[in-house]
Design an enzyme around this catalytic site. Structure first.
Site, PDB file in Angstrom:
ATOM      1  N   GLY A 116       1.082  36.344   4.770  1.00 48.86           N
ATOM      2  CA  GLY A 116       2.219  35.536   4.373  1.00 48.86           C
ATOM      3  C   GLY A 116       2.467  34.450   5.404  1.00 48.86           C
ATOM      4  O   GLY A 116       2.013  34.536   6.545  1.00 48.86           O
ATOM      5  N   CYS A 117       3.205  33.411   5.012  1.00 51.81           N
ATOM      6  CA  CYS A 117       3.437  32.303   5.945  1.00 51.81           C
ATOM      7  C   CYS A 117       4.275  32.760   7.140  1.00 51.81           C
ATOM      8  O   CYS A 117       3.854  32.617   8.297  1.00 51.81           O
ATOM      9  CB  CYS A 117       4.081  31.121   5.225  1.00 51.81           C
ATOM     10  SG  CYS A 117       5.622  31.480   4.363  1.00 51.81           S
ATOM     11  N   TYR A 118       5.442  33.339   6.898  1.00 51.40           N
ATOM     12  CA  TYR A 118       6.265  33.821   8.003  1.00 51.40           C
ATOM     13  C   TYR A 118       5.554  34.907   8.823  1.00 51.40           C
ATOM     14  O   TYR A 118       5.590  34.879  10.060  1.00 51.40           O
ATOM     15  CB  TYR A 118       7.596  34.359   7.494  1.00 51.40           C
ATOM     16  CG  TYR A 118       8.538  33.343   6.895  1.00 51.40           C
ATOM     17  CD1 TYR A 118       8.942  32.211   7.616  1.00 51.40           C
ATOM     18  CD2 TYR A 118       9.062  33.526   5.625  1.00 51.40           C
ATOM     19  CE1 TYR A 118       9.832  31.302   7.077  1.00 51.40           C
ATOM     20  CE2 TYR A 118       9.951  32.612   5.074  1.00 51.40           C
ATOM     21  CZ  TYR A 118      10.333  31.500   5.803  1.00 51.40           C
ATOM     22  OH  TYR A 118      11.224  30.593   5.261  1.00 51.40           O
TER      23      TYR A 118
END
Length: 313
Positions: A116-118
């Site tokens: 995921g990005c975060y």
């Protein structure tokens, strides 16, 4: 040997569009997509999924699971950009710089799940420190992050770039039920004993992320200070076995002169920049990551994983 066929399932979303743009024109692969009229035809999707060498899934979680279930050809390899398989032990986590040997594991894998990005920022900062024992596994961690609105997908892009854009909020904290899907992924891949506290937000800019993690030195082992934490990160990423690392650590002296973090500083790139900020007087340390949520946080990571997998074909 002919160039491998790469099929993008879901190339009309923000991540899929960027992957398509990055791969278009490459001569070391054959890019396959479905016409708009065929995208919702199960037979056409199943045929395309089983006819390719590598499938990149840019779909909602349920649709990604469905796509995987359609694959009967044992030779088809998969990169899933959704969150459907990020905590599955039978899928390889697609963060090449995360650990020694991870790039090779991705290169050899049949099933790769894009981070995921975060989580890319949180894991990039925390995993080396937890693995080295500098941050206790049971530390009560709090993670704060702000992303560009493209992180919300096409719906968020429409809000900020559509006819009513003037009414869009300049900044919004969300996930207030404290049940965001990313903490289990972060906990697993950092080695934390407990679910971290995660507070995400969107800003009125298209892409980019600043993610921060505050630490109190009094809660760390005796003798651990900001320099110790920084040296651990710098050593880890200097030794990364990814052929081309996209993670850099800001020198500690350089971070002392920084007065702000710009979430858009690395927009349009596949890099991630990590920094350690220290206030010795108060015993406070701030870990920070800056990167593009559509670069190292999504499309760029998928292409990095694809390149590793192609090299092994």
């Amino acid at each position: 040997m002919s160039a491998p066929v790469v099929f993008i399932d879901g190339d009309q979303g923000t991540t899929g569009l960027q992957i398509h743009e990055r791969l278009r024109g490459r001569t070391d692969l054959q890019l396959s997509t479905l016409a708009a009229a065929d995208r919702k035809d199960p037979r056409q999707r199943e045929q395309a999924l089983n006819a390719c060498d590598i499938a990149i899934l840019c779909l909602p979680d349920a649709a990604a699971r469905e796509a995987v279930s359609m694959i009967a050809n044992p030779k088809v390899r998969v990169i899933d950009a959704s969150s459907a398989h990020r905590t599955r032990p039978d899928w390889t986590y697609g963060f090449p710089e995360m650990a020694t040997g991870q790039a090779q594991r991705i290169a050899d894998a049949h099933r790769v799940t894009n981070p995921g990005c975060y989580p890319t920022g949180a894991i990039g900062l925390l995993r080396p420190l937890v693995q080295a024992g500098l941050v206790p596994r049971d530390y009560p961690l709090s993670i704060h992050a702000v992303s560009g609105y493209s992180g919300g997908g096409r719906a968020a892009v429409d809000v900020y770039e559509g006819p009513n854009a003037s009414q869009a909020l300049p900044y919004q904290t969300y996930g207030l039920a404290l049940a965001h899907k990313h903490p289990p992924e972060i906990q697993l891949h950092t080695g934390l004993a407990h679910r971290p506290f995660f507070v995400p937000a969107y800003g009125a800019f298209r892409q980019g992320i600043v993610l921060t993690v505050p630490l109190e030195l009094r809660l760390l082992a005796r003798g651990v200070d900001g320099a110790t934490l920084h040296d651990c990160l710098a050593t880890h990423y200097a030794a990364s076995d990814a052929e081309t690392t996209h993670v850099q650590v800001v020198p500690l002296e350089a971070s002392r002169s920084m007065t702000h973090l710009d979430p858009q500083a690395l927009s349009g790139t596949d890099d991630m920049r990590l920094a350690v900020f220290v206030n010795e007087e108060h015993g406070h340390v701030l870990l920070a990551a800056v990167f593009d949520n559509l670069g190292k946080g999504a499309s760029g990571a998928a292409v990095q994983n694809l390149n590793l997998m192609i090299e092994r074909m």
